[in-house]
Design a protein around this motif. Structure first.
Motif, PDB file in Angstrom:
ATOM      1  N   PHE A 202       0.802  -1.218   0.000  1.00  0.00           N
ATOM      2  CA  PHE A 202       0.000   0.000   0.000  1.00  0.00           C
ATOM      3  C   PHE A 202       0.837   1.272   0.000  1.00  0.00           C
ATOM      4  O   PHE A 202       0.287   2.372   0.038  1.00  0.00           O
ATOM      5  N   ASN A 203       2.142   1.148  -0.050  1.00  0.00           N
ATOM      6  CA  ASN A 203       2.989   2.333  -0.182  1.00  0.00           C
ATOM      7  C   ASN A 203       3.028   2.811  -1.624  1.00  0.00           C
ATOM      8  O   ASN A 203       3.131   4.012  -1.892  1.00  0.00           O
ATOM      9  N   HIS A 204       2.943   1.877  -2.550  1.00  0.00           N
ATOM     10  CA  HIS A 204       3.046   2.199  -3.965  1.00  0.00           C
ATOM     11  C   HIS A 204       2.227   1.187  -4.763  1.00  0.00           C
ATOM     12  O   HIS A 204       1.865   0.124  -4.264  1.00  0.00           O
ATOM     13  N   GLU A 261      -9.334   9.944  -1.168  1.00  0.00           N
ATOM     14  CA  GLU A 261      -9.804   8.973  -2.149  1.00  0.00           C
ATOM     15  C   GLU A 261      -8.864   7.773  -2.224  1.00  0.00           C
ATOM     16  O   GLU A 261      -9.304   6.628  -2.363  1.00  0.00           O
ATOM     17  N   VAL A 262      -7.574   8.036  -2.161  1.00  0.00           N
ATOM     18  CA  VAL A 262      -6.589   6.944  -2.172  1.00  0.00           C
ATOM     19  C   VAL A 262      -6.758   6.081  -0.935  1.00  0.00           C
ATOM     20  O   VAL A 262      -6.767   4.839  -1.018  1.00  0.00           O
ATOM     21  N   ARG A 263      -6.872   6.698   0.204  1.00  0.00           N
ATOM     22  CA  ARG A 263      -7.041   5.957   1.451  1.00  0.00           C
ATOM     23  C   ARG A 263      -8.268   5.047   1.370  1.00  0.00           C
ATOM     24  O   ARG A 263      -8.200   3.861   1.710  1.00  0.00           O
ATOM     25  N   GLU A 264      -9.378   5.626   0.923  1.00  0.00           N
ATOM     26  CA  GLU A 264     -10.606   4.842   0.859  1.00  0.00           C
ATOM     27  C   GLU A 264     -10.469   3.677  -0.117  1.00  0.00           C
ATOM     28  O   GLU A 264     -10.935   2.564   0.161  1.00  0.00           O
ATOM     29  N   ARG A 296      -3.210   3.593  11.411  1.00  0.00           N
ATOM     30  CA  ARG A 296      -4.179   3.579  12.515  1.00  0.00           C
ATOM     31  C   ARG A 296      -5.591   3.328  11.971  1.00  0.00           C
ATOM     32  O   ARG A 296      -6.354   2.529  12.527  1.00  0.00           O
ATOM     33  N   GLU A 297      -5.904   4.003  10.887  1.00  0.00           N
ATOM     34  CA  GLU A 297      -7.225   3.796  10.298  1.00  0.00           C
ATOM     35  C   GLU A 297      -7.329   2.397   9.687  1.00  0.00           C
ATOM     36  O   GLU A 297      -8.375   1.748   9.777  1.00  0.00           O
TER      37      GLU A 297
END
Length: 550
Positions: A202-204, A261-264, A296-297
């Motif tokens: 999830f870093n890239h 948006e990326v996080r979601e 954390r999320e």
């Protein structure tokens, strides 16, 4: 004018969203959007050395050696003195599988140009390993005593054998099978009591990811322009990318994790696979995600679905900032590997240095973390233990004995148990040989016995650990695993010659009793607080079960 107004509005809203997201972490957001489609990030990655000339595994070793790994955005907060971690991990014996090289169960999904099984591993060649092959070999793992599997990435990622260049997080790579294959794997593994942990990158993403391709195609008009950290348009990949990427690898563009948006998108992907019944996530280079609130999320969302889901981060150094109860349950314990290798494999350090080094690691974390640590002796990013030991099987056995009798979850990199050799990536990613005549049967039998003992005796998984004896000159070490019901003493001779090993136990509160070596069946006695283990062979150890004197 209407198009310009739209672009400026998008830039403003994105900047506001990013700033709001950044404020959650109490860190400064990298310099924001200056013009539509141009994001300048003063993240740790922007100052990174370009290591794209190396393989990914070699690059990670260089990063660890240079101590260049980005520092966490926030200091450790000591949220919980002893937060809960998944109970099942304390009883786990992990087996790491690099899917492309473990077993080919379905030749119909082999990538074009697939080479014969057993060919020399290269950075970009394929051998045809897949999930159907894993399904067919589950009985092998069960018979070995394995009860948890960690898979390297399995999501769609074209043109690579390692799959760390994700093109679509919601799809299985077609070279590995389809969703029916995956569901069958989960069901059969669980029916055998085997947990499944997947790899999250999830870093890239990879440069073939649909969002990045849209940015390449549409530039500042792309709705995904601020999903990445692009410095200008058009997007340039060679000779040097004009966007943030993992250590200069143009094929691995870095996500802008401050973008909601990326996080979601990434959290939805994690939730999707969690919903499919997996038991844990291993997080790739999580220290390079600048916003620790991201993790954390992540933890909140996946743990809400399954409180017993295991979260282990790939941290090569001190994992303390991520092990405060609000992010990870454990980290890949490369510091354990380094400490053990320096003493048992490389003969560089003293017994005192081994014991003190491991004690420091244990004291660094709460017990719930220590007993859930992912204790590796090798991985897809390191040379294999047999090669590190220069072919010395006794060194491999002694390290395995220590790993299986120490606190934390032991991890076997596929093939180590049968004596598979391999230098640094890509050589450490050889295919698993399935012809038993190619196995070191003695080593495999030894591994199987150690795993059987660990699975049989809870004290080796959950008991306390304390040192009993250190002798630097003789290179001997003894320690005790103990709980309310049992005691197991481990005696190690890391000398080049056989020798008597005496132990004075009067000061360490080990009562007189009888001892039986769980490996050889050899018996010894403690009388008047004294124990003598006569002529323990060089580079070997004893696993001694204590029982009361009669």
């Amino acid at each position: 004018m209407k198009q310009l107004r739209s672009l400026l509005t998008t830039a403003l809203l994105s900047s506001l969203a990013l700033t709001a997201c950044s404020s959650l972490s109490n860190t400064l957001l990298p310099v924001g959007t200056q013009t539509a489609g141009r994001v300048q990030a003063q993240a740790a990655s922007s100052a990174q050395t370009n290591l794209s000339a190396y393989s990914i595994g070699a690059a990670k070793n260089l990063i660890a050696a240079r101590k260049q790994s980005p520092a966490p955005a926030l200091a450790a907060r000591n949220l919980s003195a002893n937060f809960a971690t998944p109970e099942w991990v304390k009883d786990a014996v992990f087996y790491q599988i690099f899917p492309e090289r473990f077993a080919n169960g379905n030749t119909r999904n082999d990538p074009p140009g697939t080479e014969p099984w057993g060919s020399k591993p290269k950075l970009y060649n394929f051998m045809g390993g897949d999930l159907e092959g894993v399904i067919q070999k589950l009985p092998y793992l069960k018979e070995l005593g394995i009860n948890a599997i960690y898979f390297n990435p399995i999501f769609e990622a074209p043109n690579s054998n390692h799959k760390y260049n994700t093109a679509d997080y919601m799809k299985l790579d077609p070279a590995f099978g389809d969703m029916n294959t995956f569901k069958t794997l989960i069901a059969k593994a669980h029916s055998m009591g085997i947990k499944v942990v997947l790899d999250a990158v999830f870093n890239h993403s990879g440069d073939a990811h649909w969002a990045f391709q849209d940015v390449i195609k549409n530039g500042p008009k792309s709705k995904y322009w601020n999903w990445y950290l692009v410095h200008g348009f058009p997007v340039v990949q060679e000779p040097k990318p004009n966007y943030e990427s993992w250590w200069g690898f143009a094929s691995l563009p870095k996500w802008n994790e401050y973008n909601p948006e990326v996080r979601e998108y990434l959290f939805k992907a994690a939730e999707y696979w969690t919903q499919q019944g997996i038991d844990g996530w291993r997080l790739d280079v999580p220290n390079e995600v600048r916003d620790m609130n991201f993790w954390r999320e992540f933890r909140t969302r996946v743990k809400r679905m399954n409180p017993e889901l295991y979260i282990v981060g790939e941290i090569w150094g001190d994992g303390s900032p991520w092990l405060q109860g609000d992010q990870f349950d454990a980290v890949m314990n490369y510091q354990f590997r380094e400490t053990v290798f320096d003493f048992l494999i490389n003969d560089k350090t003293s017994v005192d240095q081994l014991d003190w080094g491991l004690e420091g690691l244990r004291k660094r974390h709460p017990d719930s973390v220590t007993y859930s640590m992912f204790n590796v002796l090798g991985s897809h990013d390191t040379a294999r233990i047999l090669s590190m030991a220069k072919g010395d099987i006794n060194k491999v056995k002694l390290a395995a004995l220590f790993q299986m009798s120490y606190v934390g979850a032991p991890v076997i990199y596929y093939g180590d148990e049968i004596g598979l050799a391999g230098e640094m990536d890509p050589d450490c990613r050889r295919t698993m040989p399935w012809e038993p005549s190619q196995w070191n049967q003695d080593l495999r039998t030894y591994y199987k016995r150690l795993i059987q003992i660990r699975n049989q005796y809870p004290v080796l998984r959950r008991g306390s650990f304390r040192s009993l004896m250190r002798h630097n000159d003789n290179r001997t070490f003894a320690y005790l695993r103990e709980d309310a019901k049992s005691k197991i003493m481990v005696v190690i001779n890391n000398n080049l010659k056989a020798q008597d090993i005496p132990l004075d136990l009067t000061r360490v509160n080990v009562p007189d009793g009888n001892l039986r070596d769980l490996i050889s069946g050899r018996t010894l006695q403690i009388r008047n607080g004294q124990l003598l283990a006569p002529q323990v062979p060089a580079k070997t150890g004893l696993l001694l079960e204590w029982s009361p004197a009669r």
